[in-house]
Design a protein around this motif. Sequence first.
Motif, PDB file in Angstrom:
ATOM      1  N   VAL A   1      -4.570  -1.136   4.326  1.00 19.28           N
ATOM      2  CA  VAL A   1      -3.816  -0.719   5.516  1.00 19.28           C
ATOM      3  C   VAL A   1      -4.558  -1.146   6.774  1.00 19.28           C
ATOM      4  O   VAL A   1      -3.954  -1.679   7.718  1.00 19.28           O
ATOM      5  CB  VAL A   1      -3.596   0.806   5.499  1.00 19.28           C
ATOM      6  CG1 VAL A   1      -2.904   1.252   6.778  1.00 19.28           C
ATOM      7  CG2 VAL A   1      -2.783   1.204   4.291  1.00 19.28           C
TER       8      VAL A   1
ATOM      9  N   THR B   1      -2.899   5.889   4.678  1.00 22.19           N
ATOM     10  CA  THR B   1      -4.233   6.464   4.761  1.00 22.19           C
ATOM     11  C   THR B   1      -5.147   5.359   5.275  1.00 22.19           C
ATOM     12  O   THR B   1      -4.712   4.222   5.445  1.00 22.19           O
ATOM     13  CB  THR B   1      -4.717   6.919   3.380  1.00 22.19           C
ATOM     14  OG1 THR B   1      -4.443   5.866   2.459  1.00 22.19           O
ATOM     15  CG2 THR B   1      -4.022   8.179   2.936  1.00 22.19           C
TER      16      THR B   1
ATOM     17  N   ALA C   1       0.820  -1.215   0.000  1.00 19.85           N
ATOM     18  CA  ALA C   1       0.000   0.000   0.000  1.00 19.85           C
ATOM     19  C   ALA C   1       0.849   1.258   0.000  1.00 19.85           C
ATOM     20  O   ALA C   1       0.478   2.260  -0.607  1.00 19.85           O
ATOM     21  CB  ALA C   1      -0.922  -0.001   1.216  1.00 19.85           C
TER      22      ALA C   1
ATOM     23  N   ASP D   1      -7.047   3.314   4.077  1.00 20.81           N
ATOM     24  CA  ASP D   1      -7.513   2.429   2.999  1.00 20.81           C
ATOM     25  C   ASP D   1      -7.776   1.035   3.545  1.00 20.81           C
ATOM     26  O   ASP D   1      -7.169   0.632   4.544  1.00 20.81           O
ATOM     27  CB  ASP D   1      -6.438   2.326   1.910  1.00 20.81           C
ATOM     28  CG  ASP D   1      -6.300   3.630   1.151  1.00 20.81           C
ATOM     29  OD1 ASP D   1      -7.266   4.411   1.178  1.00 20.81           O
ATOM     30  OD2 ASP D   1      -5.228   3.859   0.569  1.00 20.81           O
ATOM     31  N   PRO D   2      -8.643   0.262   2.866  1.00 19.70           N
ATOM     32  CA  PRO D   2      -8.884  -1.117   3.340  1.00 19.70           C
ATOM     33  C   PRO D   2      -7.621  -1.957   3.510  1.00 19.70           C
ATOM     34  O   PRO D   2      -7.498  -2.640   4.525  1.00 19.70           O
ATOM     35  CB  PRO D   2      -9.829  -1.688   2.279  1.00 19.70           C
ATOM     36  CG  PRO D   2     -10.502  -0.506   1.696  1.00 19.70           C
ATOM     37  CD  PRO D   2      -9.549   0.636   1.778  1.00 19.70           C
TER      38      PRO D   2
END
Lengths: 493, 96
Positions: free
Chosen positions: A207, A202, A188, A204-205
Amino acid sequence: MGMLPMLAVMLPVLAMVAAVPLGARGAERLTLAVLPIGLALSIVIAVIVQLTQAPILYHLGHWAPPLGIAFRADGLSAAMLVTTAIVVAAVAIFARADFGTASGAPERRQAFAFWPLLLALWAAINLLLVANDLFTLYVGLELLTFAAMPLVCLDGSRATLEAALRYLMFALLGSVLYLLGVALIYGAAGTLDIVLLRERVTADPPVILAIAVMTAGLLAKTALLPLHLWLPPAHAGAPAAASAILSALVVKGSFILLLRLWFGVMAAVPLPDAAQILAGLGATAILLGSVAALRETRLKLLVAYSTVAQIGYLFLMFPLLAAVPGVSDIAAKAWTGGVVQAVSHAFAKAAMFLAAGIMAARFGHDRIAELGGAGRAMPVTLLTFALAGLSLMGVPPSGGFAAKWLLLSAAIGAGQWWWALVILGGGLLTGGYVYRVLASGLRSGGAAVPMSTPVTWRRDGMALGLAVISVALGFLPLAAFGLVQVGQLDLAP
Amino acid sequence: MTSATLFGLAGAALVGIGLFGMLVRTDPLLRILCFNLLGGGVFLVFGAVARRGAGAGFGGDPVPQAIILTGLVVAFAATALAVALVLRLASAEDKR
């Protein structure tokens, strides 16, 4: 100056490599010679961090991240480095009675295994404290497991071998889950350096998934409640010196890594809901672990269940830090409280396990109900146990009190008063199981206890010293705790 | 579907199988094998990440490849240690 964190890791590594061919007697002497150097190194690191109010950065081979690997000793690392060095030194001197080789005596296999493993463990913990790269931290985590697992089954009996195998399975599952998270985070963000990651991640899914998987893995290694099943047999079955190190320091290694993940990598992305779950598990651990300790009939198992409970306190800092924005008085209190809890528990639990080991060695058993006469035969040992117990309970003035007071006031300041109730209830339960041991030990009579020898005085001295440090932490001025704030990523501009 | 996606999916499947086995099985040797399956899955995922992240005309990002190599060594050491422990336990059982 920048090389100091690297030296703190390399010194025990080199000593371990040199100790293996020296044999048991040589390894013992080398370990004892290296201890003061390591202690001095960690104190110098702490003094530099405190004076400059900035973390010590070192780029290995002068390659800067993201290509190179950085070592970074901030206030948290410095405090834990000093704690580690002191506990390892005290335990090493204590262990000379068990694993020392007297002049003229034949060398034993156990003694030959113990000293290099102790050095390896020290190196692994120091690596976990100063590494600033998620993959280097993975290597440190695995080294810690490989050094700690043989210590569990040092006496080679069937029960300890089973405990060691169970520990190894939990630990391997934990570290491979952690590695999966490392892969996802690299996918990521394209780097593994924690300082760089803080700016790049960020919500995000991938992470979030990575953090979830890594947290689950590290919880298995830290033995937070539903994943604590391996801890009591492993820590209670090991020799006293090994139990002290395992309970005081090894479980903290993976905890520090959790802190780095949540408040280093994810400093810009707070996860308050998930933090509530973590603290909920911690609160359950405090209550159930203390109740299990209250019901336990064996002294070493009681101390091991007390570790399960005290680990719970460490997780109360997560929702308090996640609930309030980075720079605030409450966040600073919660952070300091959590770290002081880790430090004071390390000293108190090491002292408690050493005292339990001395009592078990003198009585020939560790059944709590049959400890009568301990108060007369070994007052210093019982005093050690009581002092360590005071710090675990959080009775003022002690290190445990400072930690619990900071967590308590942070919980009330953040408007999450329910954690304050848990802290107070846990203190009462802790008082209960410490009282059980003391009441039994202060009863008169019981079987005749062997007279003390000069060796046991030295052992008592080491255990008492650790207990006194855990209490004396409560006398430190609050400014001294400012050390652990240095270089904390969500406070940095 | 690119080959990187395919490898990623295969890795995810291995992770699932290995995780299931480690949690459900009780036999130590089977659990060690499941640990290796799980590890193999993680390395495959890492390999897929290396392929996707490659830039500047490279076939793959070298950093994950170096990490996979180190990880293989660590996983091998862990397996050897676990098997040695199982053997020790088995011989302790024989002696009784």
